[in-house]
Scaffold this motif. Structure first.
Motif, PDB file in Angstrom:
ATOM      1  N   THR A 112       0.922  -1.059  -0.336  1.00 12.49           N
ATOM      2  CA  THR A 112       0.089   0.032   0.149  1.00 12.49           C
ATOM      3  C   THR A 112       0.685   1.503  -0.087  1.00 12.49           C
ATOM      4  N   ASN A 113       1.699   1.461   0.420  1.00  9.61           N
ATOM      5  CA  ASN A 113       3.012   2.467   0.790  1.00  9.61           C
ATOM      6  C   ASN A 113       4.108   2.287   0.314  1.00  9.61           C
ATOM      7  N   LEU A 114       5.024   2.572  -0.350  1.00  9.63           N
ATOM      8  CA  LEU A 114       6.171   1.695  -0.915  1.00  9.63           C
ATOM      9  C   LEU A 114       7.598   2.358  -0.652  1.00  9.63           C
ATOM     10  N   SER A 115       6.946   3.273   0.847  1.00  7.42           N
ATOM     11  CA  SER A 115       8.313   3.996   1.244  1.00  7.42           C
ATOM     12  C   SER A 115       8.893   3.746   2.657  1.00  7.42           C
ATOM     13  N   ILE A 116      10.269   3.649   2.370  1.00  6.59           N
ATOM     14  CA  ILE A 116      11.287   3.043   3.883  1.00  6.59           C
ATOM     15  C   ILE A 116      10.486   3.641   5.173  1.00  6.59           C
ATOM     16  N   GLY A 117      10.334   5.201   4.769  1.00  7.66           N
ATOM     17  CA  GLY A 117      10.305   6.127   5.801  1.00  7.66           C
ATOM     18  C   GLY A 117       8.557   6.124   6.479  1.00  7.66           C
ATOM     19  N   HIS A 118       8.027   5.299   5.199  1.00  5.70           N
ATOM     20  CA  HIS A 118       6.328   5.158   6.285  1.00  5.70           C
ATOM     21  C   HIS A 118       6.499   3.543   7.298  1.00  5.70           C
ATOM     22  N   TRP A 119       7.841   2.560   6.806  1.00  7.57           N
ATOM     23  CA  TRP A 119       7.930   1.993   7.345  1.00  7.57           C
ATOM     24  C   TRP A 119       8.437   1.795   8.331  1.00  7.57           C
ATOM     25  N   LEU A 120       9.292   2.740   8.700  1.00  8.84           N
ATOM     26  CA  LEU A 120      10.248   3.288   9.589  1.00  8.84           C
ATOM     27  C   LEU A 120       9.556   3.894  10.438  1.00  8.84           C
ATOM     28  N   GLN A 121       8.806   5.132  10.711  1.00  5.15           N
ATOM     29  CA  GLN A 121       7.666   6.140  11.219  1.00  5.15           C
ATOM     30  C   GLN A 121       7.129   4.912  11.818  1.00  5.15           C
ATOM     31  N   ASN A 122       6.512   3.849  11.520  1.00  2.03           N
ATOM     32  CA  ASN A 122       5.341   2.301  12.045  1.00  2.03           C
ATOM     33  C   ASN A 122       5.822   1.732  12.705  1.00  2.03           C
ATOM     34  N   ARG A 123       7.393   1.753  12.332  1.00  2.98           N
ATOM     35  CA  ARG A 123       8.635   0.219  13.319  1.00  2.98           C
ATOM     36  C   ARG A 123       9.156   1.378  15.028  1.00  2.98           C
ATOM     37  N   LEU A 124       9.249   2.127  14.696  1.00  4.33           N
ATOM     38  CA  LEU A 124       9.192   2.795  15.444  1.00  4.33           C
ATOM     39  C   LEU A 124       8.427   3.702  16.606  1.00  4.33           C
ATOM     40  N   THR A 125       6.768   3.942  15.765  1.00  8.40           N
ATOM     41  CA  THR A 125       6.020   3.795  16.406  1.00  8.40           C
ATOM     42  C   THR A 125       5.687   2.548  17.956  1.00  8.40           C
ATOM     43  N   ARG A 126       5.728   1.507  16.958  1.00 13.05           N
ATOM     44  CA  ARG A 126       5.478   0.119  18.092  1.00 13.05           C
ATOM     45  C   ARG A 126       6.602   0.353  19.065  1.00 13.05           C
ATOM     46  N   SER A 127       7.987   0.821  18.424  1.00 10.80           N
ATOM     47  CA  SER A 127       8.487   0.360  19.810  1.00 10.80           C
ATOM     48  C   SER A 127       8.343   1.566  20.664  1.00 10.80           C
ATOM     49  N   ALA A 128       7.820   3.083  20.214  1.00 12.64           N
ATOM     50  CA  ALA A 128       7.576   3.886  21.618  1.00 12.64           C
ATOM     51  C   ALA A 128       6.383   3.458  22.027  1.00 12.64           C
ATOM     52  N   ALA A 129       5.527   2.295  20.861  1.00 10.15           N
ATOM     53  CA  ALA A 129       4.078   1.920  22.108  1.00 10.15           C
ATOM     54  C   ALA A 129       4.673   1.083  22.726  1.00 10.15           C
ATOM     55  N   SER A 130       5.287   0.427  22.800  1.00  9.51           N
ATOM     56  CA  SER A 130       5.489  -0.929  23.460  1.00  9.51           C
ATOM     57  C   SER A 130       6.055  -0.361  25.033  1.00  9.51           C
ATOM     58  N   ILE A 131       6.988   0.782  24.812  1.00 13.23           N
ATOM     59  CA  ILE A 131       7.674   0.912  26.097  1.00 13.23           C
ATOM     60  C   ILE A 131       6.560   1.666  26.719  1.00 13.23           C
ATOM     61  N   MET A 132       5.430   2.906  26.352  1.00 19.40           N
ATOM     62  CA  MET A 132       5.721   3.392  26.828  1.00 19.40           C
ATOM     63  C   MET A 132       4.092   2.781  28.048  1.00 19.40           C
ATOM     64  N   ARG A 133       3.933   1.822  27.413  1.00 14.61           N
ATOM     65  CA  ARG A 133       2.314   0.706  28.130  1.00 14.61           C
ATOM     66  C   ARG A 133       2.570   0.712  29.543  1.00 14.61           C
ATOM     67  N   ARG A 134       4.259   0.919  29.756  1.00 12.89           N
ATOM     68  CA  ARG A 134       4.639   0.097  31.025  1.00 12.89           C
ATOM     69  C   ARG A 134       4.214   1.384  31.886  1.00 12.89           C
ATOM     70  N   LEU A 135       4.559   2.961  31.355  1.00 12.45           N
ATOM     71  CA  LEU A 135       4.657   3.620  32.564  1.00 12.45           C
ATOM     72  C   LEU A 135       3.220   3.750  32.666  1.00 12.45           C
ATOM     73  N   PRO A 136       3.453   4.476  34.565  1.00 14.46           N
ATOM     74  CA  PRO A 136       1.983   4.517  34.940  1.00 14.46           C
ATOM     75  C   PRO A 136       1.151   5.920  34.765  1.00 14.46           C
ATOM     76  N   ASP A 137       1.474   6.650  33.799  1.00 16.61           N
ATOM     77  CA  ASP A 137       0.805   7.507  32.981  1.00 16.61           C
ATOM     78  C   ASP A 137       0.661   7.540  31.270  1.00 16.61           C
ATOM     79  N   PRO A 138       0.517   6.242  30.609  1.00 13.58           N
ATOM     80  CA  PRO A 138       1.445   6.645  29.769  1.00 13.58           C
ATOM     81  C   PRO A 138       0.748   8.287  28.636  1.00 13.58           C
TER      82      PRO A 138
END
Lengths: 188, 188, 188, 188
Positions: free
Chosen positions: B53-79
């Motif tokens: 759907t989106n061939l750009s490497i930047g789109h993929w990178l943004q989604n990967r970093l979003t996933r990383s950020a989300a998996s860390i932030m879920r452990r914060l008491p106040d995400p």
């Protein structure tokens, strides 16, 4: 437990106090000189000492994501060019900020694809600061930006560090390693 | 090897051609309907098919970093509160973009801390598009921005997918999984 | 009619050609040396000559609005602090750009409230350039930004200047004065 | 002298008080209903009344520059497309903000080149608000941005209005006209 957020030159006095009182120390000054670092290191033989140049969770998150991005991008045949732009109010004298240098170093270490040759400082606007890592590809960019509006950004980190240091083993710890430990490594 | 970057309605014809010719397919249209998806799936029993759907490497990178950020932030008491702002030129009719919805879904799935209730579309400015994920903490924000200036951003992904599909096993593949495979998982 | 958008060093040759041919000249190089300026000035005794360091209408508009803002703000008891940030791709060597210096000079001349001490250059990202004037008040900022994405931004100015110079009186003209004349002063 | 910065529904009570006391009024609520406006208008037969939906000097400056830009751009053969993006924190319910609507109206009135069809609201990030007018040309954009970080941005306007109203003629005044009078028209 002592949280020292004053100037770096004061740290030897604070360390001496902690030694007498047997108190753990969170050392927050960003301008520690070698005498201060030596005092903190020496104290860490007796109590837990956390060195926290930047207590904000956003700073830590930006550096973690920078590391992730760098470790992926190094495998590209044509990696992006990385650059850092930071902004503080006109009152800040030194350029670039310690946080901007740390961000560039994080990219360089993790990517292994060469220097961040552009680290630019802009002294303008309102409190507190912005740090942006820009990754430039041939037709697109990806940017990681951290924008601090209030020194209250340090509160969570200060309390998390104090809570942890309260019954931690004697030793010397960096705040980013502590965040890694609290928020990532111990995850189930 | 066929790269189909035309409109989604054309895909059944392209798939029929690939079947006759025994050619692998990179399906790039972002507006595939169910008939098109069925045709691509059916074809993938005979040749490698990559849906991109989106061939750009930047789109993929943004989604990967979003996933990383989300998996860390879920452990914060106040995400942090997550929100998405996207911009395309006034010529784009639908709101929000498929990429903005994908970005919000990536955060929601990985963070488990509730919905991205704010996904806003702005139709203004010059080609091509910007997508920003904003994470708002009490006194600071961290933002992940992807800015595409030229459709040439799709070239690397198109060639990487074609190169890989050339001698890949028969089957159906998503471009983001392919990028994961090429740039992350196979790393030494 | 000659439009010379090559390097400044070439201008004396172009001016000699215009003199022989009796052709008007639009001189667009931004790196004119004194020899080039002398040649253009000398030529302007015979034909219309327009000097156009930056042909973009956006550049002219940004400077006009800067002048308006400055002339108002000088009456405030506590005028805002002005600063300029410019970005070009890493290929641009000189810092700051001629346009950034022009923008700072426009503010300083019209406001009379002191220097723009902060003019910062960032060499990163994609073509072509951004120039931002930031006005910082105690609790708010107002910013004027010009973002050029394609050298086609020069086309309107080049054609307007050529159209005007075609039957203009002999003389030497600056492009910004020409825009003032075409778009502001002659308004009913 | 009364400065009423409470909710619009309160204004009739405030106006009654001002009438009894003979006090001038600065009416700052942005949600005045018709009853409130009637009360303010009636009071202005007896004392000076200033209506100030937005007291910030930056808001006024942004609108003045927008008007300047619009009056110039209307003479272009191909005027830019205007659009407005505003951001407030997630706590703000109504979309778009009164200030965003005012900005679009300022452009439309002064340019006479058609509607601002795109006025988009984004509810995210930290206090207080951003309002951006984007002018899109074929290959470039010019943007006018107002970023408020603290409600202290209202202080200068409140004090200037109060100081002026103290011995002003009886009547009804809009804050932007008052700023025009204080900062522009009376200039030597």
């Amino acid at each position: 437990m002592v949280i020292d957020a004053s100037r770096g030159a004061v740290l030897p006095l604070t360390a001496a106090y902690c030694q007498r009182a047997g108190a753990a120390l969170i050392a927050c000054a960003s301008d520690l000189d070698s005498e201060g670092i030596d005092a903190a290191r020496a104290l860490s033989a007796q109590v837990p000492v956390v060195q926290a140049t930047n207590l904000s969770i956003g700073h830590w998150l930006q550096n973690r994501l920078t590391r992730s991005a760098a470790s992926i991008m190094r495998r590209l045949p044509d990696p992006p060019v990385a650059s850092v732009l930071e902004r503080h109010t006109a009152a800040k004298r030194d350029r670039p900020s310690a946080s901007a240098r740390a961000l560039a170093a994080t990219w360089e270490t993790a990517s292994g694809v060469g220097e961040v040759t552009e680290v630019v400082s802009y002294r303008a606007g309102l409190a507190v600061s912005e740090h942006t890592l820009d990754l430039t590809f041939p037709c697109e960019t990806v940017s990681l930006r951290h924008d601090v509006r209030d020194l209250g950004a340090a509160v969570f980190g200060a309390l998390a560090a104090a809570d942890w240091a309260h019954d931690a083993p004697v030793g010397f710890y960096l705040i980013n390693d502590l965040f890694d430990r609290l928020l990532v490594e111990e995850s189930p």
